[in-house]
Design a protein around this motif. Structure first.
Motif, short mmCIF file in Angstrom:
data_model
loop_
_atom_site.label_atom_id
_atom_site.label_comp_id
_atom_site.label_asym_id
_atom_site.label_seq_id
_atom_site.Cartn_x
_atom_site.Cartn_y
_atom_site.Cartn_z
N VAL A 158 0.58 -1.22 0.08
CA VAL A 158 -0.30 0.02 -0.30
C VAL A 158 1.01 0.99 0.24
O VAL A 158 0.81 2.77 -0.58
CB VAL A 158 -0.50 -0.15 1.10
N VAL A 159 1.78 1.10 0.35
CA VAL A 159 2.62 2.13 0.58
C VAL A 159 4.20 2.20 -0.45
O VAL A 159 5.00 3.29 -0.19
CB VAL A 159 3.36 2.46 2.50
N SER A 160 3.81 1.51 -1.25
CA SER A 160 4.98 1.52 -2.76
C SER A 160 4.77 2.67 -2.78
O SER A 160 6.92 3.12 -2.91
CB SER A 160 4.46 0.30 -3.23
N ASP A 161 4.32 3.84 -3.61
CA ASP A 161 5.00 5.06 -3.76
C ASP A 161 4.65 5.86 -2.99
O ASP A 161 3.23 6.70 -3.17
CB ASP A 161 3.91 5.20 -5.46
N SER A 162 5.60 5.86 -1.76
CA SER A 162 5.57 6.49 -0.78
C SER A 162 6.35 7.70 -0.95
O SER A 162 5.72 8.50 -0.25
CB SER A 162 5.98 5.52 0.42
N ASP A 163 6.47 8.54 -1.76
CA ASP A 163 6.66 9.95 -1.42
C ASP A 163 5.66 10.72 -1.57
O ASP A 163 5.71 11.50 -0.45
CB ASP A 163 7.52 10.09 -4.08
N ARG A 164 4.90 10.56 -1.83
CA ARG A 164 3.54 10.76 -1.31
C ARG A 164 2.32 10.66 0.37
O ARG A 164 3.05 9.91 0.30
CB ARG A 164 1.81 10.45 -2.15
N GLU A 165 2.29 12.14 0.76
CA GLU A 165 2.19 12.14 2.23
C GLU A 165 1.15 11.12 2.38
O GLU A 165 0.67 10.96 3.64
CB GLU A 165 2.16 13.31 2.69
N ASP A 166 -0.76 11.36 1.84
CA ASP A 166 -1.67 11.16 1.87
C ASP A 166 -1.70 9.62 1.63
O ASP A 166 -2.30 8.82 1.89
CB ASP A 166 -2.81 11.10 0.67
N VAL A 167 -0.27 8.76 0.42
CA VAL A 167 -0.59 7.36 0.35
C VAL A 167 0.26 6.78 1.93
O VAL A 167 0.07 6.25 2.46
CB VAL A 167 0.98 7.74 -0.63
N ARG A 168 1.18 8.47 2.61
CA ARG A 168 1.74 7.20 3.98
C ARG A 168 0.55 7.77 4.92
O ARG A 168 0.62 6.11 5.95
CB ARG A 168 2.82 8.42 3.78
N SER A 169 -0.33 8.58 5.11
CA SER A 169 -0.69 8.25 6.00
C SER A 169 -2.25 7.04 6.13
O SER A 169 -2.23 6.47 6.65
CB SER A 169 -1.61 9.93 6.18
N ALA A 170 -3.04 7.11 4.71
CA ALA A 170 -3.70 6.00 4.35
C ALA A 170 -2.71 5.09 5.02
O ALA A 170 -3.35 3.61 5.53
CB ALA A 170 -3.60 6.08 2.83
N GLY A 171 -1.52 4.44 4.90
CA GLY A 171 -1.13 3.04 4.90
C GLY A 171 -0.77 2.88 6.66
O GLY A 171 -1.25 2.52 7.16
N ILE A 172 -0.78 4.31 7.36
CA ILE A 172 -0.92 4.19 8.84
C ILE A 172 -1.87 3.51 9.44
O ILE A 172 -2.03 3.23 9.96
CB ILE A 172 -0.34 5.51 9.34
N THR A 173 -2.82 4.57 8.46
CA THR A 173 -4.24 3.89 8.84
C THR A 173 -4.85 2.75 8.49
O THR A 173 -5.77 2.26 10.05
CB THR A 173 -5.74 4.73 7.91
N TYR A 174 -4.47 1.82 7.65
CA TYR A 174 -4.02 0.19 7.70
C TYR A 174 -3.93 -0.11 8.52
O TYR A 174 -3.89 -0.90 8.89
CB TYR A 174 -3.74 0.37 5.78
N LEU A 175 -2.51 0.35 8.63
CA LEU A 175 -1.62 -0.42 10.46
C LEU A 175 -2.79 -0.43 11.27
O LEU A 175 -2.12 -1.82 11.97
CB LEU A 175 -0.94 0.33 10.47
N VAL A 176 -3.14 0.68 11.82
CA VAL A 176 -3.81 1.00 12.74
C VAL A 176 -4.93 -0.19 13.20
O VAL A 176 -4.76 -0.82 13.73
CB VAL A 176 -3.89 2.04 13.33
N ALA A 177 -5.40 -0.08 11.40
CA ALA A 177 -6.82 -1.33 11.88
C ALA A 177 -6.44 -2.61 12.06
O ALA A 177 -6.70 -3.43 12.89
CB ALA A 177 -7.42 -0.88 10.33
N SER A 178 -5.45 -2.53 11.07
CA SER A 178 -4.96 -4.38 10.85
C SER A 178 -5.14 -5.14 12.54
O SER A 178 -4.89 -5.54 12.50
CB SER A 178 -4.22 -4.61 10.08
N GLN A 179 -3.75 -3.89 12.98
CA GLN A 179 -3.16 -4.03 14.24
C GLN A 179 -4.32 -4.20 15.13
O GLN A 179 -4.50 -5.21 16.36
CB GLN A 179 -2.40 -3.10 14.76
N SER A 180 -5.58 -3.10 15.29
CA SER A 180 -6.51 -3.86 16.12
C SER A 180 -6.67 -4.46 16.21
O SER A 180 -7.15 -5.54 17.23
CB SER A 180 -6.93 -2.21 16.37
N GLY A 181 -7.36 -5.30 14.94
CA GLY A 181 -7.87 -6.72 14.86
C GLY A 181 -7.09 -7.99 15.46
O GLY A 181 -7.30 -8.67 15.80
N VAL A 182 -6.29 -7.13 14.91
CA VAL A 182 -4.72 -8.03 15.21
C VAL A 182 -5.08 -8.64 16.90
O VAL A 182 -4.97 -10.25 17.10
CB VAL A 182 -3.17 -7.76 15.01
N ILE A 183 -5.20 -7.64 17.89
CA ILE A 183 -5.34 -7.92 19.35
C ILE A 183 -5.93 -8.55 19.80
O ILE A 183 -6.54 -9.47 20.26
CB ILE A 183 -5.48 -6.48 19.79
#
Lengths: 484, 219, 306, 661
Positions: D151-176
């Motif tokens: 998801v974060v592959s073309d990571s030069d853009r700031e919104d892509v990185r923030s989308a990646g972080i959102t995805y990370l937060v969601a998946s990690q809370s699922g993993v809990i």
């Protein structure tokens, strides 16, 4: 004085030798050679300790499975840290020149630090163990302020002051334990040997033993960096030169936890399960405090220091869940992983000339080895699967549930997830942010490939496959702490 | 014998209270010397040395007392005076809590010390009435001195008071000398004091002034 | 075999007659003579023999729209029973296929309209999308009411399970189903309250504007398609209201024809009596249909119709 | 057969490593990565199909022991069905990826993309193959991390990185939740082995309920159930298209697989489980399609449709659960069968839609569909692919989407008649909402298709647009053929399903879904196609002799019609959304007409997802709260000494208060 005594003498000899070294590079070479020789000797001596206890000097110095396990981790980390110290001090990125005088001071203190840690781990006499602990504080405080600039000195002062006061309390716990033992033996002779204390433990009154454990927990807990007594850890690690902070957070904290586990096996017979109920809240509180700080820390070395607080919390949790095997396995993983991340962090700091992660950008492109190593290290540190910390955290969680600590496991897993996200966010921001900025001034080769790939490979292997000797060592060491 | 013990313990308490209420560092260091002397004589009184003990044991007492006196009474104060000379001022300006409150707090700490000695389950058969209480009070006062004072030197003094508190507690609980233990403690105390002295002086060299142990904002 | 032939004959011959009847009822009610009853037959025949004018912006979809529209409706015609309980292509679950076939036809008609790229056709198909989206739940709830006594989703079981006499006494809920289906009938065939079939102002049209650009055989297919759709949906209503014997035969055919023509006249009368609703009120009208369906279902569940 | 699967996974890992190492030669890297993926997926699909047909249950243990004991790899009909989904859709995505990445050769590092792509497929396959909780969590986390890097592959853009972080937060809370679920399931037996769990079940029904809730929330976060779906519309636009095709085609299905696998552990299910799943499915479905209607970005629209289809699948599972809890295996078979088939169908047509959306995005590099238009003439294959995908996803008859929805409808109709009142109301709710979803899906895809492909180009120059290249078209055509094949060949496909759902419904393997009605359905579809063909032939015959002129579209006499006057996505969707406006958080800014001859007027309407407006600030608040703890550390040694004293005193007082030591 069979071979065991030599594990203390060899580092002392090298400490003296490094005082007379002509050139700084000679000191560094000596450091590398000395640490590898003492490591080799420790392996030779320590190997048989896993089967039966080895002791010398009228039982004052001994090696049983638990201390041998910790000693092997200490000398292993020390050897690699010495190799890294060679790269660190010879590269150009440092603020202060590494002249002859500082080199000699560094060499001497470096080996004294190793010697005091081995003394702490190998001391059967609790007083001697206390003396070793105090010695580690003094030597590492001087190592922290190797560079004579103001923040380093202040950090060293904070570290020295706090740990000396705390270890004074630990001395009180030793005194209480020995006094109780003296009463119980009835011979009027004061008992200082841990082995005797262990045998007398079932006959002790539970109240004084618990009082001793409380003092020991506060005293050695400060040295282990458990919250709320962790104040010195980010200060000291933030300011110390990287090889020193790698060893500090890699193995020194384990020695403190080793002392606490010694006291656990004294308290356990008379009041079973009581020690766990004390350790679990400390573990959770340390993880929570560490997670809060990791979220907003900008200084790369302080971030890793807080990770140490978090992982010490996890190890204490492992002990608290009566799963010493899992706790010891996590100790090994954490030491190796923390060492790796500190090496890469040190190289990054030298490359970018600053400790502020905000100003490090595109680390993967400009410093591929250090940047990639740091990213993999952070991944391993927060428990991403292929690496072994994921396995040890799962093991601790399972042990927690099987022993009925369900709410504690819930909090443990949630905090682990929070740390996963916060730390990964820092790593991502560093690795790919701000493509517009120019590369750092000098992309010096602050680190060698072996120092990054060797620990990573070890973490990967342990993560997937548990070799037989390691399993045997863990089993023996856990039995001493009192695997139920 | 125990009469003398009570006298010495009370004198020790007096010295502690004096150290807290003075702002002059050289006075504090002299108080430390007095404290060292008290601690050196205490084993003879408290420890239960009696004539029919073997000669080597008696020598044991004498050596330990001598060592304590030398380390705590001579070497460390000399170090502190040397450090004091290099530092610019001799006076501790403003500790966090003003002197009046400090004294009140110290009385409270003595109370806490004695309460602790009485209530907590210490492993001692027939406890000496005063010994453990005084030990704990000294410990707490030393800790308070370290917390309340800003100058590095006064924090070292606080640490010394803590060590002496421990020394008394050791004797109160263990009742007879254990060579390895005492020597180890003294050795460590010596080295710790030396290192603190060095650090304090270096702090002064590196810092603009040693006014505060580590005041000022973080960089 | 005889029933299937009757069914096919009805499906091919009867539909164009119904719009003619509606037109005749409206003109009779307005006091004018109006076009002859068989006018739709002539229109379709005329259109089939004409050429076509096609817009430049269109693709093959524009041509496929009317074809698929007619095909889906004919297929739906084969699934719905007319004069007896058994349809030529009856199987369990044909109720669902029937509803979704109408959906497929609508899908292609809308796309064909949008293919021309004219804003009017866009407006028509957007309204069609909105109204049909709301009509679907109403249709399904009504079908559920019908199928509950039979316990399976097929027309044949549903109609044969409904008792001949005392139908509304035993199953009062099918009255609610009838109302819901009637509203769906008016929506799907764009009759008055929802849409005025012979208005000339594009802004107010829904169905007519979608077929604005079609000409020649395409228009013929569309006209025939809408006629067949009218017959197909009205057959549902006749089966609910009138006791058509499950085995069909001439009696069934007579009742079916009477019911269908009666229903057509009723729609014609309705168009003459009331004006169309404001565009904003139509969704509430459709939600009313769904509410009727839901109430009917509650009655069915509680009333022990099972 | 298991060895072939493990071989396929190993090949994927090896090709991932190979692609990672030869990052300098882009062609070689692309070749090794994608060819490796294709071969592995083909082998995997073959093995999965043979596994399903033979209804095979096989398990093997790893020779070496990890710290938590040896790992078990096992396969049974349910997991082989999901393996089929994983390998089939991944193969198509890999085939599409070859063409898609060739155009990106210059800009982005291909090595990373190919390596993580293969690793993602391998980890997804391992999740399904896992026979014990350790391997399951192991590959689940690798899947999360590798999909994050994609998801974060073309990571030069700031919104892509923030989308990646959102995805990370969601998946990690699922993993809990997953961690807790597996550790709780391990409690009675102390082992992590799935077969042991299946026999042991949980200690008490209350614990079974807790585990069920944990499973639904944990796996629901990955599947994208409402309201924990918020990461989906963020992650998909950010990821490269062949990755989002893989993620929404396959990865979210593993959430469904997780729920089904947990159900097999929890023993007899009380009926409230089924009802709650139906309600969750209804909410996800309806809200998903409504939010899809309000979108202007094609990939975000398709992401919301993933939420809708996951809602439909969950409804199917809920219906199946109700059927099983009241011992009606026929209805349970319909529910679970419909859900499983819809999982496979959704993988196919969602992959198809994403692939055509990707071709459009690559050709026009314009993500806002209101600026596109009239692309079907320049990109006929992509247009046809999107059309077929739209028909399938709206569940319209001839294609595969209709078959699975039809099964769920059948189950709902039978349930309405047979169940007790409470369950009957649930199946009727399912019935009506599925109809509403179908209607709205038709509206949404008509909007999406016509705005992008029909009419005239609104704001882009159609001349510069060229059709997707060979590989992409090949992937799209295979997808279309598969959709049609399942649509028309429904009878053998349902035969496929019976062993997979036997485990779930407790029905013996032998009784297939009653094939009677399915033959009727297939007959109706073939009849429809025959009729359409016949009428098209008739039309061709009629118009053969006659003149077919082309003229301008009838503009009702308006002198200068411009392409911008065509209906755009928001104007098309407005009447449809109007009745449901309360669901959105709408913020309108309109500058009204001022004066007699108004010079300028503008109307802007943003419809936001209410779940997002609640969850995102909550996470930000939590992050800020963490900042306040910083005050604890103000680098003063006195403060830290005070902490030590306080801890000591606190501990002593605490133990004294608890009645002495």
């Amino acid at each position: 004085m069979n071979g065991l005594g030599w594990i203390l003498i060899i580092p002392a000899l090298f400490a003296l030798a490094s005082l007379v070294m002509p050139r700084p590079r000679a000191v560094l070479w000596l450091a590398v050679i000395g640490s590898f020789i003492s490591a080799a000797w420790m392996v030779v001596v320590g190997w048989e300790a896993f089967d039966h206890r080895v002791s010398t000097l009228r039982q004052q110095i001994f090696l049983d499975a638990l201390s041998a396990y910790h000693c092997l981790i200490v000398v292993g980390v020390f050897a690699l840290a010495s190799v890294y110290a060679f790269y660190y001090f010879t590269s150009s990125g440092n603020a202060h020149p590494f002249d002859r005088r500082t080199a000699r001071r560094f060499g001497c203190l470096w080996f004294l630090f190793l010697d005091s840690m081995i003394l702490t781990l190998a001391a059967n006499n609790l007083g001697l163990m206390w003396v070793g602990m105090e010695a580690t504080t003094i030597t590492s405080a001087l190592l922290v302020c190797l560079d004579p600039d103001r923040p380093a000195v202040r950090a060293a002062w904070t570290y020295l002051m706090m740990c000396s006061v705390a270890i004074a309390l630990a001395l009180l716990s030793v005194i209480i334990a020995c006094a109780e033992a003296r009463i119980v033996t009835g011979t009027g002779q004061s008992v200082f040997l841990w082995t005797e204390l262990c045998e007398l433990a079932p006959k002790m009154h539970s109240a004084p033993a618990r009082l001793a454990f409380v003092f020991a927990l506060v005293g050695f807990g400060t040295k282990a960096g458990l919250a709320p007594m962790h104040g010195w850890l980010p200060e000291a690690h933030g300011q110390a030169p990287t090889p020193v902070s790698a060893v500090l957070s890699g193995v020194l904290l384990n020695c403190a936890l080793y002392c606490i586990s010694r006291f656990v096996s004294i308290v356990e017979p008379t009041s079973p399960g009581w020690a766990n109920s004390v350790l679990v809240p400390f573990g959770l509180f340390s993880m929570a405090v560490a997670a809060a700080f990791i979220a907003h820390e900008r200084d790369i070395k302080r971030l890793l220091a807080y990770h140490s607080v978090e992982h010490m919390g996890i190890i204490t949790l492992g002990l608290g869940f009566a799963a010493p095997g899992a706790a010891l396995f996590h100790t090994l993983n954490h030491s190796v992983c923390k060492m790796l991340t500190f090496f890469c962090a040190g190289a990054l700091v030298q490359g970018f000339g600053t400790r502020d992660m905000g100003r490090m950008h595109r680390t993967l492109r400009f410093l591929p080895l250090a940047g990639g190593g740091f990213l993999a290290g952070v991944l391993a540190l927060i428990g991403a699967p292929p690496f072994s910390i994921f396995m040890s955290e799962l093991w601790i969680a399972k042990a927690g549930i099987l022993n009925g600590h369900i709410p504690a496991v819930v909090v443990f897993i949630s905090i682990a997830a929070v740390v996963f996200v916060c730390a990964f966010r820092h790593a991502i921001e560093m690795t790919w942010s701000r493509p517009d900025l120019p590369p750092p001034a000098d992309g010096t080769r602050g680190i060698s490939a072996a120092l990054v790939l060797l620990p990573l490979a070890l973490l990967l292997v342990i993560g997937v496959w548990m070799p037989e000797p390691l399993r045997h060592a863990l089993q023996q060491a856990a039995a001493i702490i009192g695997e139920p | 014998m125990s009469a003398y013990a009570n006298l010495l313990l009370v004198m020790l308490m007096a010295v502690d209270l004096y150290m807290v209420s003075t702002t002059r560092l050289d006075a504090c260091i002299r108080a430390c010397i007095i404290q060292a002397m008290i601690l050196a004589t205490l084993p003879f009184v408290l420890g239960g040395i009696h004539p029919d003990m073997a000669f080597s044991e008696q020598m044991h007492f004498v050596i330990l007392a001598g060592a304590t006196q030398i380390v705590k009474g001579v070497v460390i104060p000399w170090l502190l005076f040397r450090a004091l000379r290099t530092l610019s001022s001799n006076r501790e300006f403003e500790p966090f809590m003003s002197l009046h409150y400090s004294q009140l707090i110290n009385c409270a700490l003595c109370g806490v010390g004695f309460w602790g000695a009485a209530v907590l389950p210490w492993p001692v058969e027939h406890p000496h009435p005063l010994a453990l209480g005084v030990a704990l009070s000294t410990l707490l006062i030393g800790l308070y001195m370290a917390i309340n004072r800003k100058k590095a030197i006064s924090q070292i003094l606080g640490y010394l008071v803590i060590e002496s508190g421990l020394f008394v507690a050791g004797w109160a609980l263990l009742k007879q000398p254990s060579s390895l233990m005492e020597l180890g403690v003294l050795l460590d105390l010596l080295v710790a004091a030396m290192v603190m002295g060095i650090l304090a002086t270096r702090m002064d060299a590196a810092a603009d002034d040693a006014r505060d142990g580590n005041g000022g904002g973080d960089e | 075999m005889r029933d299937i032939l009757i069914h096919l004959a009805l499906l091919v011959v009867l539909p164009p007659f119904l719009p003619g009847l509606i037109q005749k009822t409206k003109s009779w009610f307005a006091g004018r003579q109006g076009p002859p009853l068989l006018q739709p037959y002539r229109d379709i025949w005329k259109l089939l023999r004409k050429g076509a004018v096609v817009s430049r912006t269109t693709t093959w979809l524009f041509r496929a729209g009317p074809v698929v529209g007619l095909a889906t409706v004919m297929c739906a015609g084969l699934i719905v029973p007319f004069h007896c309980a058994k349809a030529p292509l009856g199987f369990e679950g044909d109720v669902i296929v029937f509803a979704y076939l109408l959906g497929l036809g609508r899908f292609f008609t809308m796309l064909a309209a949008l293919d021309t790229g004219s804003s009017f056709e866009g407006m028509g198909s957007s309204r069609e999308a909105a109204f049909s989206a709301l009509a679907e739940p109403a249709l399904f709830l009504a079908l559920a009411i019908i199928c509950i006594p039979a316990g399976s989703a097929s027309f044949q079981d549903a109609w044969s399970m409904l008792p001949g006499a005392m139908r509304f006494a035993v199953h009062p809920e099918i009255l609610a189903a009838a109302i819901a289906v009637f509203i769906v009938l008016l929506t799907e065939n764009s009759r008055v309250p929802v849409d005025d079939p012979n208005t000339h102002l594009e802004l107010t049209m829904v169905h007519e504007v979608m077929v604005l650009d079609h000409g020649g055989p395409d228009l013929a297919f569309i006209e025939a398609g809408s006629a067949v759709k009218f017959l197909v949906i009205s057959s549902l209503l006749t089966h609910i209201l009138l006791p058509i014997p499950p085995e069909g035969g001439w009696v069934g055919l007579a009742i079916f024809l009477g019911g269908t023509l009666g229903l057509t006249i009723a729609v014609g009368l309705l168009e003459s009596l009331i004006a169309r609703l404001r565009m904003v009120r139509v969704p509430q009208f459709l939600v009313a249909a769904s509410v009727f369906g839901a109430v009917g279902l509650l009655v069915a569940l509680v009333g022990g119709a099972r | 057969m298991l060895t072939v699967l493990i071989g396929a996974v190993a090949l994927l890992c090896v090709s991932a490593l190979a692609a990672a190492f030869c990052s300098r030669w882009e062609r070689l890297c692309l070749l090794t990565g994608k060819v490796g993926a294709l071969v592995a997926c083909a082998a995997g699909t073959g093995a999965a199909v043979s596994g399903i047909v033979r209804g095979l249950t096989q398990a093997v243990e790893t020779p070496f022991a990890t710290p938590l004991g040896p790992l078990r790899v096992s396969i049974d009909p349910l997991s082989s069905f999901f393996l089929l989904c994983v390998f089939l859709v991944s193969g198509l995505a890999a085939l599409y990826g070859i063409g898609y990445l060739r155009a990106h050769a210059g800009r982005r590092s291909l090595a990373g993309l190919c390596a993580w792509f293969n690793l993602l497929i391998a980890s997804m396959a391992m999740v399904v193959l896992a026979g014990d909780a350790v391997l399951f969590l192991f590959s689940w986390e690798i899947m999360t991390v590798s999909s994050f890097f994609l998801v974060v592959s073309d990571s030069d853009r700031e919104d892509v990185r923030s989308a990646g972080i959102t995805y990370l937060v969601a998946s990690q809370s699922g993993v809990i939740f997953l961690f807790l679920l597996f550790v709780l399931l391990a409690q009675p037996t102390g082992q992590f082995d799935f077969t042991v769990w299946a026999k042991a079940g949980t200690s008490s029904p209350a614990w079974a309920g807790v585990c069920f809730i944990l499973a639904v929330v944990g796996f629901g976060t990955k599947a994208g159930l409402w309201p924990v779906h918020v990461w989906l519309p963020q992650a998909h636009p950010a990821a490269p298209t062949h990755v989002s095709a893989l993620m929404s085609g396959v990865m979210i299905k593993l959430g469904i697989y997780g729920i089904l696998r947990t159900l097999t552990f929890l023993g007899p299910a009380p009926s409230w489980w089924g009802v709650s799943l139906v309600v969750i499915g209804v909410v996800s479905g309806v809200l998903g399609v409504l939010h899809a209607l309000a979108q202007h970005d094609l990939k975000r629209l398709l992401a919301y449709h993933s939420v809708e289809n996951i809602g439909i699948i969950t409804m199917g599972i809920g219906l199946g659960l109700i059927g099983r809890s009241v011992q009606m295996p026929a209805i349970a078979a319909l529910g679970f069968g419909g859900a499983l088939l819809h999982t496979l169908n959704h993988g196919l047509f969602k992959g198809l839609l994403f692939q055509s959306a990707g071709s459009v995005l690559q050709a026009t590099s314009e993500s806002n569909i209101d600026r596109l238009g009239g692309l079907s003439r320049r990109m006929p294959h992509t247009a046809l692919a999107f059309l077929v995908g739209s028909i399938a996803i709206s569940g319209l008859p001839p294609l595969n989407g209709f078959i699975s929805e039809w099964l769920i409808y059948l189950g709902a109709f039978r349930g309405a008649a047979a169940f007790s009142t409470g369950n009957a109301v649930a199946s009727l709710l399912l019935l009506s909402s599925l109809a509403l979803i179908g209607g709205l899906a038709v509206a949404c895809f008509v909007k999406a298709f016509h705005v992008v492909f029909l009419g005239e180009a609104r704001a882009i120059d159609p001349a510069g647009v060229k059709e997707a290249d060979g590989f992409m078209c090949a992937a799209m055509w295979t997808g279309m053929i598969l959709c049609a094949a399942i649509g028309l060949g429904a009878v053998p496909v349902l035969g496929f399903l019976t062993p997979a759902i036997a485990g779930l419904t407790g029905m013996p393997m032998a009784t297939p879904l009653d094939a009677g009605p399915v033959n009727g359905l297939v007959l109706a579809s073939t009849l429809l196609i025959a009729l359409a063909g016949g009428l098209a032939g008739l039309r061709w015959l009629l118009l053969r002799g006659r003149s077919v002129e082309t003229g301008a579209t009838w503009g009702c006499g308006y002198p200068q019609p411009t392409p911008r006057m065509q209906y755009t996505s928001s104007s098309f969707a407005d009447p449809v959304i109007e009745p449901f406006r309360a669901i959105f958080h709408s913020s309108r800014h309109a500058t009204g007409m001022v004066g007699v001859f108004p010079a300028h007027a503008s109307h802007e309407d943003h419809l936001e997802d209410r779940a997002q407006r609640v969850l995102f600030p909550a996470v930000r608040l939590f992050a800020r709260a963490l900042a306040h703890v910083q005050l604890l550390q103000r680098s003063r040694v006195q403060l830290y000494l005070a902490y030590i004293l306080a801890t000591l005193v606190l501990l002593l007082v605490w133990f004294m208060a608890r009645g002495g030591f």
